[in-house]
Write an enzyme that holds these catalytic residues in place. Structure first.
Site, PDB file in Angstrom:
ATOM      1  N   HIS A  85      -0.495 -12.085   0.543  1.00  0.00           N
ATOM      2  CA  HIS A  85      -1.426 -11.273  -0.234  1.00  0.00           C
ATOM      3  C   HIS A  85      -2.089 -12.041  -1.366  1.00  0.00           C
ATOM      4  CE1 HIS A  85      -2.003  -6.664  -0.773  1.00  0.00           C
ATOM      5  NE2 HIS A  85      -3.094  -7.299  -1.077  1.00  0.00           N
ATOM      6  N   GLY A  99     -15.131   3.020  -5.233  1.00  0.00           N
ATOM      7  CA  GLY A  99     -15.872   4.265  -5.381  1.00  0.00           C
ATOM      8  C   GLY A  99     -16.781   4.311  -6.595  1.00  0.00           C
ATOM      9  N   GLY A 139     -17.351  -2.446  -3.377  1.00  0.00           N
ATOM     10  CA  GLY A 139     -17.004  -2.478  -4.788  1.00  0.00           C
ATOM     11  C   GLY A 139     -16.176  -1.323  -5.305  1.00  0.00           C
ATOM     12  N   SER A 175     -12.683  -4.760  -0.550  1.00  0.00           N
ATOM     13  CA  SER A 175     -13.535  -3.998  -1.468  1.00  0.00           C
ATOM     14  C   SER A 175     -15.009  -4.282  -1.191  1.00  0.00           C
ATOM     15  CB  SER A 175     -13.196  -4.331  -2.925  1.00  0.00           C
ATOM     16  OG  SER A 175     -13.832  -3.453  -3.820  1.00  0.00           O
ATOM     17  N   PRO A 176     -15.447  -4.126   0.058  1.00  0.00           N
ATOM     18  CA  PRO A 176     -16.804  -4.545   0.438  1.00  0.00           C
ATOM     19  C   PRO A 176     -17.943  -3.811  -0.249  1.00  0.00           C
ATOM     20  CG  PRO A 176     -15.777  -3.281   2.201  1.00  0.00           C
ATOM     21  CD  PRO A 176     -14.698  -3.567   1.204  1.00  0.00           C
ATOM     22  N   TYR A 192       0.862  -1.176   0.000  1.00  0.00           N
ATOM     23  CA  TYR A 192       0.000   0.000   0.000  1.00  0.00           C
ATOM     24  C   TYR A 192       0.903   1.231   0.000  1.00  0.00           C
ATOM     25  CZ  TYR A 192      -3.905  -3.127   1.000  1.00  0.00           C
ATOM     26  OH  TYR A 192      -4.860  -4.124   0.938  1.00  0.00           O
TER      27      TYR A 192
END
Length: 291
Positions: A137, A222, A220, A217-218, A55
């Protein structure tokens, strides 16, 4: 704050986590604003923060997010809203196994790289205590899964890692990993557009084996979330429950299984506040069909 138990560890983690990735990518906020978001999460009782060595902007910026979290924890002066203890007991869940060449995302499970990045993450997270939760990952098809896990098992034995999780794994891959080292969590994509964990056996396996499932990405992302704002039944239901569509979807995910702990990203205080408010949203079985 509501809590879940991290597998059989006895560790209590907040029922909603903070996904710290947006604080370190190309559109990241200034450092002081980013730290304010982490501090706000702590104020609200969030004691589970998800990060990764990748990240960052690129390979020259590696471990940015981990270092940011460490700085935020070291500078926190607020009243930690959790009942599980001091801020030093916050569970930081990091990941390794991806590279960021020129800002791209590539899988790299070569054992020496894994060995090196674990040590670097340990240092980035303070260098004093074991990494609370380290996750591979993704699986690199260029290397046998068992060889990638050799340095992970070494790191556990050396005290660099306390608990191990996996990310983007199938049931078969989770089972192979469990033969090498205890696994306490699985982090796969899960949202209204990507519901594979409900059908590929992963969610059911996590329930059976008492593993925490962390949907990444709960909502989906932005772009897709904005599409939800045009779905009238969802907006009507959110309005009836006096919540946002965003918190409605997080509640929908949590109701999929008692092992689910969403880790929505946040780059503003309002985002983490909305995430935590989803814990007060209750959806009936009939309403689940609308989402």
């Amino acid at each position: 704050m509501q809590f879940k138990t991290l597998s059989s560890t006895g560790i209590k983690i907040s029922a909603i986590g903070l996904g710290a990735m947006p604080l370190s990518l190309s559109r990241r906020p200034p450092e002081d604003k980013a730290i304010q978001v982490i501090h706000r999460a702590l104020d609200l009782g969030v004691n589970f923060i998800d990060t990764a060595d990748s990240y960052c902007l690129d390979e020259n910026d590696k471990h940015h997010n981990e270092k940011l979290i460490t700085k935020a924890l070291e500078t926190y002066k607020g009243d930690f809203g959790s009942s599980v203890g001091s801020v030093q007991e916050v569970i930081v869940a990091t990941k390794g196994g991806l590279l960021r060449p020129n800002g791209d995302w590539t899988v790299h499970g070569e054992p020496n790289h894994i060995r090196r990045t674990i040590k670097e993450s340990f240092e980035a997270l303070g260098g004093f205590y074991p990494i609370p939760l380290w996750q591979l990952h993704a699986v690199d098809p260029k290397y046998p899964l068992e060889s990638t896990f050799v340095p992970i098992k070494e790191a556990v034995d050396m005290g660099l890692i306390k608990h191990v999780g996996v990310s983007n794994f199938s049931v078969e891959q989770i089972e192979r990993a469990m033969k090498i080292v205890p696994i306490v969590s699985v982090q796969n994509q899960h949202n209204p557009w990507h519901r594979n964990p409900e059908f590929d056996g992963v969610l059911e396996f996590c329930e059976k084996k008492n593993l925490i499932f962390l949907p990444w990405s709960p909502v989906g992302g932005g772009y897709r979330y904005k599409q939800l704002l045009n779905v009238k039944p969802l907006n009507d239901l959110a309005s009836a429950k006096n919540c946002t569509v965003y918190s409605l979807i997080l509640a929908w995910l949590r109701q999929k299984s008692p092992c689910v702990v969403p880790i929505p990203g946040a780059s503003r205080n309002s985002s983490i506040e909305d995430s935590v408010s989803s814990l007060n949203v209750v959806i009936t079985q009939q309403e689940m069909k609308i989402c």
